[in-house]
Design a protein around this motif. Structure first.
Motif, PDB file in Angstrom:
ATOM      1  N   GLU A 105       0.858  -1.176   0.000  1.00 15.96           N
ATOM      2  CA  GLU A 105       0.000   0.000   0.000  1.00 15.96           C
ATOM      3  C   GLU A 105       0.897   1.229   0.000  1.00 15.96           C
ATOM      4  O   GLU A 105       1.749   1.388   0.870  1.00 15.96           O
ATOM      5  CB  GLU A 105      -0.922   0.011   1.215  1.00 15.96           C
ATOM      6  CG  GLU A 105      -1.950   1.138   1.184  1.00 15.96           C
ATOM      7  CD  GLU A 105      -3.017   1.009   2.266  1.00 15.96           C
ATOM      8  OE1 GLU A 105      -3.882   1.890   2.339  1.00 15.96           O
ATOM      9  OE2 GLU A 105      -2.970   0.022   3.029  1.00 15.96           O
ATOM     10  N   ILE A 106       0.723   2.112  -0.985  1.00 14.04           N
ATOM     11  CA  ILE A 106       1.584   3.284  -1.108  1.00 14.04           C
ATOM     12  C   ILE A 106       0.828   4.585  -0.868  1.00 14.04           C
ATOM     13  O   ILE A 106       1.400   5.666  -0.967  1.00 14.04           O
ATOM     14  CB  ILE A 106       2.259   3.323  -2.498  1.00 14.04           C
ATOM     15  CG1 ILE A 106       1.212   3.317  -3.610  1.00 14.04           C
ATOM     16  CG2 ILE A 106       3.221   2.163  -2.653  1.00 14.04           C
ATOM     17  CD1 ILE A 106       1.803   3.460  -5.003  1.00 14.04           C
ATOM     18  N   GLY A 107      -0.443   4.490  -0.559  1.00 10.85           N
ATOM     19  CA  GLY A 107      -1.267   5.655  -0.280  1.00 10.85           C
ATOM     20  C   GLY A 107      -2.691   5.194  -0.035  1.00 10.85           C
ATOM     21  O   GLY A 107      -2.975   3.997  -0.045  1.00 10.85           O
ATOM     22  N   GLU A 108      -3.583   6.143   0.206  1.00  7.67           N
ATOM     23  CA  GLU A 108      -4.969   5.778   0.451  1.00  7.67           C
ATOM     24  C   GLU A 108      -5.581   5.181  -0.815  1.00  7.67           C
ATOM     25  O   GLU A 108      -5.638   5.837  -1.858  1.00  7.67           O
ATOM     26  CB  GLU A 108      -5.772   6.999   0.889  1.00  7.67           C
ATOM     27  CG  GLU A 108      -7.197   6.657   1.286  1.00  7.67           C
ATOM     28  CD  GLU A 108      -7.961   7.861   1.799  1.00  7.67           C
ATOM     29  OE1 GLU A 108      -9.131   7.710   2.150  1.00  7.67           O
ATOM     30  OE2 GLU A 108      -7.372   8.965   1.828  1.00  7.67           O
ATOM     31  N   ARG A 110      -4.320   3.206  -2.802  1.00  5.63           N
ATOM     32  CA  ARG A 110      -3.310   3.095  -3.861  1.00  5.63           C
ATOM     33  C   ARG A 110      -2.340   1.979  -3.507  1.00  5.63           C
ATOM     34  O   ARG A 110      -1.826   1.917  -2.379  1.00  5.63           O
ATOM     35  CB  ARG A 110      -2.546   4.416  -4.048  1.00  5.63           C
ATOM     36  CG  ARG A 110      -3.397   5.528  -4.631  1.00  5.63           C
ATOM     37  CD  ARG A 110      -2.613   6.827  -4.715  1.00  5.63           C
ATOM     38  NE  ARG A 110      -1.452   6.699  -5.584  1.00  5.63           N
ATOM     39  CZ  ARG A 110      -1.494   6.858  -6.910  1.00  5.63           C
ATOM     40  NH1 ARG A 110      -2.629   7.129  -7.512  1.00  5.63           N
ATOM     41  NH2 ARG A 110      -0.390   6.750  -7.640  1.00  5.63           N
TER      42      ARG A 110
END
Length: 200
Positions: A105-108, A110
């Motif tokens: 997970e690299i962001g909300e 994302r």
């Protein structure tokens, strides 16, 4: 002036009652807090709290060409989790190279799906590629964006919003990390020759 013993008794009784009330409130707070924590933990465990790779299938490495790449995707939803299946090809350095997959997970909403290639030992005098099919489970995914990388190099993107979805794929192929430039150039030349033979 002597102190009335009844007053002492009343004072002790009041203090005792106050301590009982405070103790009951503390117990109630701890019980409710524990119940909420258990409830949240159970819900997370039941639905899956993080995205993960549930399946990866790969073909044996075979001679091919980067001029004719293809890929597809499919998705289904079950129990609040979206299962995104991605199908494509990736060049490898040797006939016994292995392809693995990891999602982060690299962001909300994302995520990055990174395909990694092992060096292998059984080299071949052609452009080698492996076909893969990877399934990623994305919990509670009404909206998401998944970036697909080959050893860190961006290859494609797929996304879903409340209004629909889409994505794109680059035609650029990525050199396996274990191959040097001259070996990679030789593989691309073999790919060109392979493509000409297919077209003739």
């Amino acid at each position: 002036m002597p102190i009335d013993s009844n007053l002492l008794d009343d004072g002790r009784s009041s203090r005792h009652a106050a301590l009982v009330v405070v103790g009951a409130l503390l117990v109630l707070f701890l019980v409710l807090g524990f119940a909420v924590a258990v409830s949240d933990f159970s819900a997370g465990e039941g639905e899956g709290s993080v995205a993960n790779v549930t399946n990866i299938e790969t073909s044996d490495a075979a001679c091919g060409t980067h001029q004719r790449q293809s890929g597809s995707e499919a998705q289904r939803t079950a129990g609040g989790t979206t299962y995104l299946s991605l199908n494509g090809t990736i060049p490898v350095a040797a006939a016994d190279s292995e392809v693995t997959a990891q999602v982060d997970e690299i962001g909300e909403n994302r995520y990055r799906l990174n395909l990694q290639r092992s060096p292998g030992n059984r080299t071949a005098d052609c452009y080698l590629e492996v076909r893969y099919n990877v399934t990623v489970a994305i919990p509670r995914a009404q909206e998401y964006t998944v970036l697909v990388t080959h050893d860190g190099f961006l290859k494609e993107m797929t996304y879903r919003t409340r209004r629909g979805g889409g994505g794109w794929m680059t035609g650029e192929v990525t050199r396996p990390p274990s191959m040097n430039e001259s070996t990679w150039e030789h593989a691309l030349n073999a790919s060109e020759a392979y493509n000409r033979n297919l077209s003739s």
